[in-house]
Design a protein around this motif. Structure first.
Motif, PDB file in Angstrom:
ATOM      1  N   LEU A 278       1.584  16.434   5.151  1.00  0.00           N
ATOM      2  CA  LEU A 278       0.299  16.797   5.775  1.00  0.00           C
ATOM      3  C   LEU A 278       0.356  18.130   6.512  1.00  0.00           C
ATOM      4  O   LEU A 278      -0.584  18.498   7.198  1.00  0.00           O
ATOM      5  N   GLU A 279       1.453  18.836   6.362  1.00  0.00           N
ATOM      6  CA  GLU A 279       1.675  20.030   7.188  1.00  0.00           C
ATOM      7  C   GLU A 279       1.572  21.340   6.420  1.00  0.00           C
ATOM      8  O   GLU A 279       2.137  22.355   6.830  1.00  0.00           O
ATOM      9  N   LYS A 280       0.853  21.340   5.330  1.00  0.00           N
ATOM     10  CA  LYS A 280       0.678  22.573   4.562  1.00  0.00           C
ATOM     11  C   LYS A 280      -0.052  23.613   5.402  1.00  0.00           C
ATOM     12  O   LYS A 280      -1.061  23.321   6.056  1.00  0.00           O
ATOM     13  N   GLU A 281       0.459  24.817   5.381  1.00  0.00           N
ATOM     14  CA  GLU A 281      -0.135  25.897   6.162  1.00  0.00           C
ATOM     15  C   GLU A 281      -1.563  26.185   5.692  1.00  0.00           C
ATOM     16  O   GLU A 281      -1.845  26.269   4.500  1.00  0.00           O
ATOM     17  N   GLY A 282      -2.466  26.282   6.673  1.00  0.00           N
ATOM     18  CA  GLY A 282      -3.863  26.576   6.356  1.00  0.00           C
ATOM     19  C   GLY A 282      -4.673  25.381   5.901  1.00  0.00           C
ATOM     20  O   GLY A 282      -5.837  25.514   5.539  1.00  0.00           O
ATOM     21  N   LEU A 283      -4.061  24.186   5.936  1.00  0.00           N
ATOM     22  CA  LEU A 283      -4.772  22.986   5.482  1.00  0.00           C
ATOM     23  C   LEU A 283      -5.977  22.676   6.357  1.00  0.00           C
ATOM     24  O   LEU A 283      -7.030  22.253   5.869  1.00  0.00           O
ATOM     25  N   GLY A 284      -5.818  22.861   7.679  1.00  0.00           N
ATOM     26  CA  GLY A 284      -6.945  22.622   8.590  1.00  0.00           C
ATOM     27  C   GLY A 284      -7.085  21.195   9.053  1.00  0.00           C
ATOM     28  O   GLY A 284      -8.132  20.816   9.590  1.00  0.00           O
ATOM     29  N   LEU A 285      -6.039  20.393   8.849  1.00  0.00           N
ATOM     30  CA  LEU A 285      -6.074  19.004   9.316  1.00  0.00           C
ATOM     31  C   LEU A 285      -5.749  18.982  10.801  1.00  0.00           C
ATOM     32  O   LEU A 285      -4.656  19.366  11.210  1.00  0.00           O
ATOM     33  N   GLU A 286      -6.697  18.547  11.626  1.00  0.00           N
ATOM     34  CA  GLU A 286      -6.512  18.581  13.074  1.00  0.00           C
ATOM     35  C   GLU A 286      -5.604  17.434  13.515  1.00  0.00           C
ATOM     36  O   GLU A 286      -5.905  16.263  13.299  1.00  0.00           O
ATOM     37  N   MET A 287      -4.494  17.799  14.184  1.00  0.00           N
ATOM     38  CA  MET A 287      -3.556  16.799  14.666  1.00  0.00           C
ATOM     39  C   MET A 287      -2.655  17.431  15.719  1.00  0.00           C
ATOM     40  O   MET A 287      -2.572  18.646  15.851  1.00  0.00           O
ATOM     41  N   ASP A 288      -2.004  16.575  16.480  1.00  0.00           N
ATOM     42  CA  ASP A 288      -0.979  17.034  17.408  1.00  0.00           C
ATOM     43  C   ASP A 288       0.174  16.037  17.352  1.00  0.00           C
ATOM     44  O   ASP A 288       0.183  15.150  16.482  1.00  0.00           O
ATOM     45  N   LYS A 289       1.140  16.136  18.257  1.00  0.00           N
ATOM     46  CA  LYS A 289       2.311  15.277  18.167  1.00  0.00           C
ATOM     47  C   LYS A 289       1.977  13.787  18.276  1.00  0.00           C
ATOM     48  O   LYS A 289       2.743  12.933  17.856  1.00  0.00           O
ATOM     49  N   GLY A 290       0.798  13.483  18.836  1.00  0.00           N
ATOM     50  CA  GLY A 290       0.378  12.091  18.981  1.00  0.00           C
ATOM     51  C   GLY A 290      -0.238  11.492  17.733  1.00  0.00           C
ATOM     52  O   GLY A 290      -0.419  10.276  17.634  1.00  0.00           O
ATOM     53  N   GLY A 291      -0.576  12.343  16.744  1.00  0.00           N
ATOM     54  CA  GLY A 291      -1.160  11.824  15.514  1.00  0.00           C
ATOM     55  C   GLY A 291      -2.324  12.662  15.007  1.00  0.00           C
ATOM     56  O   GLY A 291      -2.682  13.711  15.584  1.00  0.00           O
ATOM     57  N   VAL A 292      -2.925  12.180  13.935  1.00  0.00           N
ATOM     58  CA  VAL A 292      -4.088  12.844  13.346  1.00  0.00           C
ATOM     59  C   VAL A 292      -5.337  12.454  14.130  1.00  0.00           C
ATOM     60  O   VAL A 292      -5.514  11.292  14.506  1.00  0.00           O
ATOM     61  N   ILE A 293      -6.200  13.418  14.369  1.00  0.00           N
ATOM     62  CA  ILE A 293      -7.410  13.186  15.157  1.00  0.00           C
ATOM     63  C   ILE A 293      -8.563  12.830  14.221  1.00  0.00           C
ATOM     64  O   ILE A 293      -8.802  13.506  13.213  1.00  0.00           O
ATOM     65  N   VAL A 294      -9.261  11.745  14.538  1.00  0.00           N
ATOM     66  CA  VAL A 294     -10.353  11.256  13.693  1.00  0.00           C
ATOM     67  C   VAL A 294     -11.615  11.029  14.517  1.00  0.00           C
ATOM     68  O   VAL A 294     -11.565  10.983  15.749  1.00  0.00           O
ATOM     69  N   ASP A 295     -12.742  10.853  13.825  1.00  0.00           N
ATOM     70  CA  ASP A 295     -13.988  10.488  14.513  1.00  0.00           C
ATOM     71  C   ASP A 295     -14.136   8.971  14.528  1.00  0.00           C
ATOM     72  O   ASP A 295     -13.202   8.241  14.164  1.00  0.00           O
ATOM     73  N   LYS A 296     -15.286   8.490  14.923  1.00  0.00           N
ATOM     74  CA  LYS A 296     -15.489   7.038  15.067  1.00  0.00           C
ATOM     75  C   LYS A 296     -15.370   6.290  13.749  1.00  0.00           C
ATOM     76  O   LYS A 296     -15.132   5.073  13.731  1.00  0.00           O
ATOM     77  N   ASP A 297     -15.545   6.991  12.631  1.00  0.00           N
ATOM     78  CA  ASP A 297     -15.421   6.354  11.325  1.00  0.00           C
ATOM     79  C   ASP A 297     -14.098   6.699  10.640  1.00  0.00           C
ATOM     80  O   ASP A 297     -13.963   6.533   9.429  1.00  0.00           O
ATOM     81  N   PHE A 298     -13.134   7.225  11.416  1.00  0.00           N
ATOM     82  CA  PHE A 298     -11.785   7.541  10.947  1.00  0.00           C
ATOM     83  C   PHE A 298     -11.740   8.713   9.974  1.00  0.00           C
ATOM     84  O   PHE A 298     -10.760   8.907   9.274  1.00  0.00           O
ATOM     85  N   GLN A 299     -12.818   9.521   9.969  1.00  0.00           N
ATOM     86  CA  GLN A 299     -12.794  10.737   9.170  1.00  0.00           C
ATOM     87  C   GLN A 299     -12.087  11.834   9.959  1.00  0.00           C
ATOM     88  O   GLN A 299     -12.303  12.009  11.150  1.00  0.00           O
TER      89      GLN A 299
END
Length: 469
Positions: A278-299
């Motif tokens: 999940l760490e491809k450069e420029g992917l744009g997946l928002e996350m930090d050391k605690g995990g991937v950040i999602v909205d109320k519907d897990f998107q």
């Protein structure tokens, strides 16, 4: 039009999502680098429960004379046979999941590594060496978690292990130091103490998310079991001394140290998300050391890409929660309105006296200034518990003054099974009166839940009234 959905990870979140998607007639691709079932089945919930059953049997045999049975020899745990039985249980369940997935013609399985290329594409490197790309209408990330090792001097010494490694030992250590007072640490401590180890637990806080009364009672029960428990303390360094591992720990609130020694040191300080692929450069997946950040519907921050389970920042690390989220997201992707209540879920701890809870703790209610009533029924007054020789613990219900159930907490025999009734009541919006008006079989442990519920309105039959002056 049929949707094509990719699922990365075959743990309790991923494989459940894949099956639900297939039931809803999606075209599904699931990629798993290891065995299906994830941490829970292969290195967590199931292996520990296999060992917990062995520990329970030893505990019961050591109490045999209380039940009028004489045993001529002290029961001893055989490490090799424990390991073999654990592997057999795990293999049967993994095979079952394989068969389940393969029973759906619209699920395609890849064993290998997955890498998220963009919001529509997954690159797959199969175990056979093939590299291919697949495009999808939606993608579910269910990477799971791995043990996290804290920054303690000596962490790399031989014999300093994670829960994964402890579960592969073919013997029961003579002594075991457990660093961490959470679910993982306490379960292993309780199991190995009963299997024959002398266990030492170094904990900054015992079960920090549990109700305060349970925290106090379980600490007492662990000590009664023979575990040497040091609370409000943190491990500072580990050294090898005379063939053993010596752990130096310092109290958080006083200038004092403790030194404990064991054959192994289990680092049970929690688990962190797996970001592999999940760490491809420029992917744009928002996350930090605690995990991937999602909205109320897990998107996630990528449209059409969802994350569930231990990978999600702030998510409870529970297999059944991951599975529920997998079903929820599958239904959402396929255009359905999910009816799963994700707000109420039981948490269970499989120590020798089990723990289970759902909803608010007393501490949370006080912090939020929510008015409540509390009722507790002790298992010592329950006929089935007494017959089974398991009279310790209680069922505690927290409710609003008008009877809405706010929290349920159980310490004692079969707590993990008993919590289902109370979690169902909370999840369905039922009230204390609905439990009171339901006839519970006698003699059963479930009567304790009925009595605790009745106690909210001072209607409990088997609960003594406070003395009047």
């Amino acid at each position: 039009m049929t949707k094509k959905v990719g699922v990365i990870g075959g743990g309790p979140g991923g494989y459940v999502a894949a099956i639900r998607l297939a039931q809803l007639e999606a075209e599904v691709v699931i990629i798993e680098k290891d065995s299906f079932g994830g941490t829970c089945l292969n290195r967590g919930c199931i292996p520990t429960k296999a060992y917990a059953k062995s520990a329970e049997l030893i505990h019961q045999m050591n109490k045999a004379e209380e039940f009028g049975i004489k045993i001529s020899e002290k029961p001893l745990a055989d490490g090799e046979k424990l390991l073999a039985r654990k592997k057999d249980v795990v293999n049967k369940l993994v095979t079952g999941i394989d068969q389940l997935l393969n029973s759906y013609a619209n699920i395609k399985i890849y064993k290998g590594l997955a890498e998220l290329e963009d919001e529509k594409t997954i690159k797959i490197q199969t175990d056979e060496g093939e590299v291919l790309e697949e495009n999808f209408d939606a993608i579910i990330l269910a990477n799971g978690s791995k043990p996290s090792m804290p920054p303690v001097d000596g962490i790399d010494l031989e014999g300093v292990i994670s829960s994964d490694e402890l579960l592969e030992l073919d013997h029961v250590p003579e002594s075991l130091v457990v660093v961490g007072g959470g679910v993982i640490g306490l379960e292993f401590a309780s199991i190995y103490q009963e299997l024959g180890s002398q266990v030492y637990v170094l904990s900054s806080r015992v079960l920090k998310n549990a109700d305060g009364e349970i925290q106090k009672r379980i600490a007492s029960q662990l000590k009664k079991q023979g575990i040497k428990l040091y609370n409000d303390i943190r491990a500072k360094k580990i050294e090898q001394v005379d063939g053993k591992l010596q752990v130096t720990a310092k109290y958080k609130t006083k200038d004092k140290e403790e030194i404990v020694t064991g054959d192994y040191v289990l680092m049970a300080s929690g688990r962190g998300p797996v970001f592999s692929g999940l760490e491809k450069e420029g992917l744009g997946l928002e996350m930090d050391k605690g995990g991937v950040i999602v909205d109320k519907d897990f998107q996630t921050s990528l449209k059409g890409v969802y994350a569930i389970g231990d990978l999600v920042k702030g998510n409870p690390q529970l297999a059944h929660v991951a599975s529920a989220q997998g079903e929820y997201v599958a239904e959402l992707i396929m255009g359905h309105e999910p009816e799963i209540n994700l707000e109420i879920y039981p948490s269970c701890v499989f120590t020798l006296d089990e723990i289970a809870y759902a909803g608010y703790t007393e501490e949370e209610l006080k912090e939020k200034n929510i008015e409540y009533k509390s009722s507790k029924f002790n298992f010592v007054a329950n006929g089935k518990a007494l017959c089974a020789g398991e009279p310790t613990g209680f069922v505690k219900i927290l409710a609003s003054p008008d009877g809405k159930i706010l929290g349920s907490h159980i310490l004692g025999p079969h707590a993990s099974d008993l919590i289902a009734e109370l979690a169902l009541a909370q999840s369905s919006g039922l009230e204390v009166k609905d439990i009171i008006s339901t006839i519970h079989a006698h003699p059963t442990l479930a009567e304790a839940s009925h009595e605790a519920a009745a106690g909210i309105f001072d209607q409990a039959i088997h609960m003594a009234q406070p003395r009047r002056r």
